[in-house]
Design an enzyme around this catalytic site. Sequence first.
Site, mmCIF file in Angstrom:
data_model
loop_
_atom_site.group_PDB
_atom_site.id
_atom_site.type_symbol
_atom_site.label_atom_id
_atom_site.label_comp_id
_atom_site.label_asym_id
_atom_site.label_seq_id
_atom_site.Cartn_x
_atom_site.Cartn_y
_atom_site.Cartn_z
ATOM 1 N N LYS A 39 -17.864 -30.441 -4.351
ATOM 2 C CA LYS A 39 -18.303 -31.600 -4.074
ATOM 3 C C LYS A 39 -19.355 -32.282 -4.702
ATOM 4 O O LYS A 39 -19.380 -33.064 -5.245
ATOM 5 C CB LYS A 39 -18.971 -31.608 -2.640
ATOM 6 C CG LYS A 39 -18.040 -31.042 -1.589
ATOM 7 C CD LYS A 39 -18.651 -30.925 -0.034
ATOM 8 C CE LYS A 39 -19.813 -29.991 0.065
ATOM 9 N NZ LYS A 39 -19.403 -28.529 -0.204
ATOM 10 N N ARG B 280 -22.895 -32.307 8.525
ATOM 11 C CA ARG B 280 -22.171 -30.788 8.516
ATOM 12 C C ARG B 280 -21.850 -30.286 10.101
ATOM 13 O O ARG B 280 -21.550 -29.223 10.158
ATOM 14 C CB ARG B 280 -23.156 -29.605 7.937
ATOM 15 C CG ARG B 280 -22.724 -29.360 6.502
ATOM 16 C CD ARG B 280 -23.900 -28.573 5.874
ATOM 17 N NE ARG B 280 -23.371 -27.555 4.826
ATOM 18 C CZ ARG B 280 -23.653 -27.683 3.663
ATOM 19 N NH1 ARG B 280 -24.265 -28.657 3.163
ATOM 20 N NH2 ARG B 280 -23.550 -26.622 2.902
ATOM 21 N N ARG C 119 -27.829 -18.891 -7.347
ATOM 22 C CA ARG C 119 -28.699 -18.971 -6.194
ATOM 23 C C ARG C 119 -28.213 -17.949 -5.317
ATOM 24 O O ARG C 119 -27.526 -17.129 -5.132
ATOM 25 C CB ARG C 119 -27.885 -20.219 -5.559
ATOM 26 C CG ARG C 119 -28.408 -21.532 -5.867
ATOM 27 C CD ARG C 119 -27.707 -22.735 -5.412
ATOM 28 N NE ARG C 119 -27.248 -22.692 -3.845
ATOM 29 C CZ ARG C 119 -26.628 -23.615 -3.389
ATOM 30 N NH1 ARG C 119 -26.200 -24.830 -4.138
ATOM 31 N NH2 ARG C 119 -26.040 -23.656 -2.142
ATOM 32 N N ARG D 171 -21.613 -18.398 4.998
ATOM 33 C CA ARG D 171 -21.400 -19.680 4.879
ATOM 34 C C ARG D 171 -19.956 -20.179 5.142
ATOM 35 O O ARG D 171 -19.863 -21.420 5.643
ATOM 36 C CB ARG D 171 -21.711 -20.355 3.441
ATOM 37 C CG ARG D 171 -23.452 -20.000 3.418
ATOM 38 C CD ARG D 171 -23.569 -19.892 1.875
ATOM 39 N NE ARG D 171 -23.658 -21.278 1.247
ATOM 40 C CZ ARG D 171 -23.651 -21.437 0.002
ATOM 41 N NH1 ARG D 171 -23.481 -20.338 -0.972
ATOM 42 N NH2 ARG D 171 -23.493 -22.692 -0.600
ATOM 43 N N ARG E 137 -21.065 -19.492 -10.098
ATOM 44 C CA ARG E 137 -22.168 -20.681 -10.150
ATOM 45 C C ARG E 137 -23.181 -20.335 -10.890
ATOM 46 O O ARG E 137 -23.998 -19.435 -10.443
ATOM 47 C CB ARG E 137 -22.101 -21.606 -8.909
ATOM 48 C CG ARG E 137 -23.188 -22.631 -8.909
ATOM 49 C CD ARG E 137 -22.708 -23.566 -7.756
ATOM 50 N NE ARG E 137 -23.109 -23.174 -6.402
ATOM 51 C CZ ARG E 137 -23.145 -23.634 -5.287
ATOM 52 N NH1 ARG E 137 -22.576 -24.996 -5.345
ATOM 53 N NH2 ARG E 137 -23.445 -23.206 -4.019
HETATM 54 P P1 ADP Z 1 -20.313 -27.467 -3.666
HETATM 55 O O1 ADP Z 1 -20.914 -28.781 -4.033
HETATM 56 O O2 ADP Z 1 -19.053 -27.995 -3.054
HETATM 57 O O3 ADP Z 1 -20.640 -26.301 -3.305
HETATM 58 P P2 ADP Z 1 -20.059 -27.385 -6.723
HETATM 59 O O4 ADP Z 1 -19.755 -28.703 -7.197
HETATM 60 O O5 ADP Z 1 -21.477 -26.756 -6.870
HETATM 61 O O6 ADP Z 1 -19.657 -26.863 -5.124
HETATM 62 O O7 ADP Z 1 -19.036 -26.303 -7.752
HETATM 63 C C1 ADP Z 1 -19.155 -24.776 -7.042
HETATM 64 C C2 ADP Z 1 -18.819 -24.064 -8.486
HETATM 65 O O8 ADP Z 1 -17.579 -24.239 -9.126
HETATM 66 C C3 ADP Z 1 -19.749 -24.565 -9.740
HETATM 67 O O9 ADP Z 1 -20.045 -23.649 -10.619
HETATM 68 C C4 ADP Z 1 -18.871 -25.726 -10.539
HETATM 69 O O10 ADP Z 1 -19.228 -25.701 -12.025
HETATM 70 C C5 ADP Z 1 -17.216 -25.013 -10.295
HETATM 71 N N1 ADP Z 1 -16.203 -25.946 -10.242
HETATM 72 C C6 ADP Z 1 -16.342 -27.337 -9.597
HETATM 73 N N2 ADP Z 1 -15.057 -27.837 -9.596
HETATM 74 C C7 ADP Z 1 -14.507 -26.925 -10.222
HETATM 75 C C8 ADP Z 1 -13.025 -27.071 -10.630
HETATM 76 N N3 ADP Z 1 -12.411 -28.186 -10.356
HETATM 77 N N4 ADP Z 1 -12.483 -25.976 -11.414
HETATM 78 C C9 ADP Z 1 -13.342 -25.022 -11.810
HETATM 79 N N5 ADP Z 1 -14.687 -24.786 -11.456
HETATM 80 C C10 ADP Z 1 -15.168 -25.723 -10.585
HETATM 81 P P1 AMP Z 2 -25.557 -26.667 -0.096
HETATM 82 O O1 AMP Z 2 -26.371 -27.069 -1.256
HETATM 83 O O2 AMP Z 2 -24.949 -28.212 0.413
HETATM 84 O O3 AMP Z 2 -24.680 -25.635 -0.401
HETATM 85 O O4 AMP Z 2 -26.370 -26.305 0.960
HETATM 86 C C1 AMP Z 2 -27.204 -25.114 0.987
HETATM 87 C C2 AMP Z 2 -28.055 -24.674 2.280
HETATM 88 O O5 AMP Z 2 -28.662 -25.655 2.634
HETATM 89 C C3 AMP Z 2 -26.746 -24.530 3.187
HETATM 90 O O6 AMP Z 2 -26.225 -23.340 3.485
HETATM 91 C C4 AMP Z 2 -27.677 -24.994 4.792
HETATM 92 O O7 AMP Z 2 -28.508 -23.770 5.010
HETATM 93 C C5 AMP Z 2 -28.805 -26.110 4.326
HETATM 94 N N1 AMP Z 2 -27.985 -27.201 4.296
HETATM 95 C C6 AMP Z 2 -27.672 -28.222 3.278
HETATM 96 N N2 AMP Z 2 -27.315 -29.407 3.673
HETATM 97 C C7 AMP Z 2 -27.260 -29.249 5.229
HETATM 98 C C8 AMP Z 2 -26.906 -29.955 6.574
HETATM 99 N N3 AMP Z 2 -26.351 -31.212 6.320
HETATM 100 N N4 AMP Z 2 -27.038 -29.351 7.516
HETATM 101 C C9 AMP Z 2 -27.704 -28.102 7.916
HETATM 102 N N5 AMP Z 2 -28.112 -27.242 6.744
HETATM 103 C C10 AMP Z 2 -27.866 -27.868 5.605
#
Ligand code: ADP
Ligand code: AMP
Length: 218
Positions: free
Chosen positions: A13, A88, A160, A171, A127
Amino acid sequence: MVIVLLGPPGVGKGTQAVRLVDDLGAEHVSTGDLLRAARREGTELGQLAQGYMDRGELVPDDLILNLVKDHLAGVDADRDVLFDGFPRTTDQAAGLDGALESIGRRVDAVVLFEAPDETLIQRLSGRRSCPDCGAVYNTFFSPPASEGVCDRCGGSLVHRKDDTPETVARRLEVYLDQTAPLIDFYDEHEAPLSRVRADRPVEDVFTDFRSAVETQAS
Ligand code: ADP
Ligand code: AMP
């Protein structure tokens, strides 16, 4: 336009959001990023959120809705907004509808990114994030030029704390229990919901993402 991105942790995302906001000049609202900033600044919200985040649980809805409303108050009424990682829960989604209605706006488009759990687990294990500028890398798919160093700002990259295997498992459970019901919520909502297969290269996912948003906007 107000666009909501839905999908499990690690589906991409944030990666896709950054590309679309660059194209549209939109406001990117990632509640995860806002919460991490609050933690770094040591605010009361940051302290309250810390335990939930480290355990992979959701931060309570009232805290999140206040955070989002405060943030929206500083955004121009005619600026496109892209929500990433929010809402969420169905209560957050209903709260968002109410907050938008009070300013004469509404959710215009919802995009659901989907990928198998194995893909999510691999992506999250690889990541690496820059705590200074927010850039995101992946040791398997998009490593930085120099290991552990942010290409963009030179900051030290981190894995992270909530990207460890135990917390990722929690999660994913929390996503299924509390966030996946939003798919039905938005299926019945006036805003159209598009599904995009996200287990493909970033550029291919982006092509479909952008065309879903363009179709929904027209
Ligand atoms: P989210 O915001 O949904 O948690 P991220 O955008 O942070 O996900 O992506 C999670 C990990 O996967 C990151 O390390 C990112 O660089 C990698 N990633 C995202 N999209 C792709 C893709 N299409 N192919 C391979 N790796 C990806
Ligand atoms: P994210 O960066 O979106 O993966 O979020 C990291 C963490 O932040 C999640 O696992 C939750 O603990 C908290 N968090 C982020 N967005 C929300 C939301 N909309 N509602 C509740 N918790 C959230």
